[in-house]
Design an enzyme around this catalytic site. Sequence first.
Site, PDB file in Angstrom:
ATOM      1  N   ASP A   1       2.243 -14.965  -4.176  1.00 25.32           N
ATOM      2  CA  ASP A   1       1.586 -14.254  -5.269  1.00 25.32           C
ATOM      3  C   ASP A   1       0.086 -14.117  -4.952  1.00 25.32           C
ATOM      4  O   ASP A   1      -0.280 -13.738  -3.838  1.00 25.32           O
ATOM      5  CB  ASP A   1       1.837 -15.002  -6.594  1.00 25.32           C
ATOM      6  CG  ASP A   1       1.422 -14.230  -7.827  1.00 25.32           C
ATOM      7  OD1 ASP A   1       2.227 -13.428  -8.315  1.00 25.32           O
ATOM      8  OD2 ASP A   1       0.285 -14.432  -8.287  1.00 25.32           O
ATOM      9  N   TRP A   2      -0.810 -14.439  -5.884  1.00 22.34           N
ATOM     10  CA  TRP A   2      -2.247 -14.309  -5.623  1.00 22.34           C
ATOM     11  C   TRP A   2      -2.723 -15.254  -4.523  1.00 22.34           C
ATOM     12  O   TRP A   2      -3.772 -15.033  -3.911  1.00 22.34           O
ATOM     13  CB  TRP A   2      -3.054 -14.534  -6.905  1.00 22.34           C
ATOM     14  CG  TRP A   2      -3.591 -13.254  -7.470  1.00 22.34           C
ATOM     15  CD1 TRP A   2      -3.055 -12.498  -8.471  1.00 22.34           C
ATOM     16  CD2 TRP A   2      -4.762 -12.560  -7.033  1.00 22.34           C
ATOM     17  NE1 TRP A   2      -3.814 -11.380  -8.687  1.00 22.34           N
ATOM     18  CE2 TRP A   2      -4.880 -11.384  -7.823  1.00 22.34           C
ATOM     19  CE3 TRP A   2      -5.717 -12.792  -6.062  1.00 22.34           C
ATOM     20  CZ2 TRP A   2      -5.909 -10.468  -7.685  1.00 22.34           C
ATOM     21  CZ3 TRP A   2      -6.757 -11.872  -5.910  1.00 22.34           C
ATOM     22  CH2 TRP A   2      -6.851 -10.737  -6.705  1.00 22.34           C
TER      23      TRP A   2
ATOM     24  N   TRP B   1       3.750  -5.996 -15.997  1.00 24.62           N
ATOM     25  CA  TRP B   1       3.121  -7.308 -16.052  1.00 24.62           C
ATOM     26  C   TRP B   1       1.619  -7.186 -16.319  1.00 24.62           C
ATOM     27  O   TRP B   1       1.057  -7.924 -17.138  1.00 24.62           O
ATOM     28  CB  TRP B   1       3.389  -8.054 -14.744  1.00 24.62           C
ATOM     29  CG  TRP B   1       2.456  -9.182 -14.470  1.00 24.62           C
ATOM     30  CD1 TRP B   1       1.583  -9.301 -13.446  1.00 24.62           C
ATOM     31  CD2 TRP B   1       2.288 -10.379 -15.241  1.00 24.62           C
ATOM     32  NE1 TRP B   1       0.882 -10.482 -13.511  1.00 24.62           N
ATOM     33  CE2 TRP B   1       1.300 -11.163 -14.607  1.00 24.62           C
ATOM     34  CE3 TRP B   1       2.876 -10.862 -16.410  1.00 24.62           C
ATOM     35  CZ2 TRP B   1       0.891 -12.403 -15.103  1.00 24.62           C
ATOM     36  CZ3 TRP B   1       2.464 -12.102 -16.905  1.00 24.62           C
ATOM     37  CH2 TRP B   1       1.490 -12.848 -16.247  1.00 24.62           C
TER      38      TRP B   1
ATOM     39  N   HIS C   1      10.640 -14.859  -8.627  1.00 23.11           N
ATOM     40  CA  HIS C   1       9.276 -14.727  -8.126  1.00 23.11           C
ATOM     41  C   HIS C   1       8.725 -16.085  -7.709  1.00 23.11           C
ATOM     42  O   HIS C   1       8.058 -16.196  -6.675  1.00 23.11           O
ATOM     43  CB  HIS C   1       8.385 -14.112  -9.211  1.00 23.11           C
ATOM     44  CG  HIS C   1       6.977 -13.874  -8.777  1.00 23.11           C
ATOM     45  ND1 HIS C   1       6.641 -12.997  -7.767  1.00 23.11           N
ATOM     46  CD2 HIS C   1       5.804 -14.408  -9.217  1.00 23.11           C
ATOM     47  CE1 HIS C   1       5.327 -12.995  -7.594  1.00 23.11           C
ATOM     48  NE2 HIS C   1       4.796 -13.852  -8.460  1.00 23.11           N
TER      49      HIS C   1
END
Length: 298
Positions: A118-119, A159, A274
């Site tokens: 993710d980030w 999102w 995720h």
Amino acid sequence: MDFVRTPDARFERLLDYPFEPHYEDVDNLRMHYVDEGPADASPILMLHGEPSWSYLYRHMIPICAAAGHRVIAPDLIGFGKSDKPTAAEDYSYQQHMEWMQQFIDKLELNNMTLVCQDWGSLLGLRLAAENPERFRAIVVGNGMLPTGDQKTPPAFNIWKNFALHSPWFPIARIINAGSFRKLGPDELRAYDAPFPSKKHKAGARAFPRLVPVRPDDPASEANREAWAVLERWNKPFLTLFSNGDPITRGGAAYMQKRIPGAKGQPHATLKGGHFLQEDSPVAFARGINDLLASESEN
């Protein structure tokens, strides 16, 4: 810069999180990190994403440390036990990069293996590209380095709008919804622990709007420059994506095609949503260990 610090009492007796806290100062903000395993071993830098914290890696840290690796898992500024600026304007892609650069500089980290999701990937892949001599390998799970030149998935747009505009931002339920398995009440409490008020959630709210979605985004050119480095990356590059993430679907094949170091690596698709660290932590950790063991033999 105004900031809040989550009370330590919020983190008492968290399930499966026995790690001693460590802190480093970045721009007069306190950044927390886990530091497990032999102090003189080459470090594995595990970077979490949105809206989680180092708790996400709780099942993986002991497996990698037991294999003889030093495992460092920081909480990004605005998350976990780290300090949290209270204004959304205090957060930018570049500011997060500067905080992370200070972090690896102050800890004098070298010969690192990046593990990111993710980030953690948006920051980590930039960090590796801007400090290539300090990284030995990269492992990406459900992550990407966007430049704004590609179309964003519909799931991300949904999102982003939710994060920016919803009056309700339930951190633990978001992570639960992004995992295949149902998190237990103690795990939900742990994910909510860093965020006792709206002020504490400014960083988590800010992240989706910082993703480059246009070619002229403030971060787009720096990310293109990072891709230019990654397209010459010949050190090990491993993808361990999950089979159930609508946001990063297709990213593994894309990176395998563009990054030379991905050739011949034991890429795998793991079971999960995720947050694959919740669904397949053992397989994820073993994939990292196997890559590093193979590299040591060569």
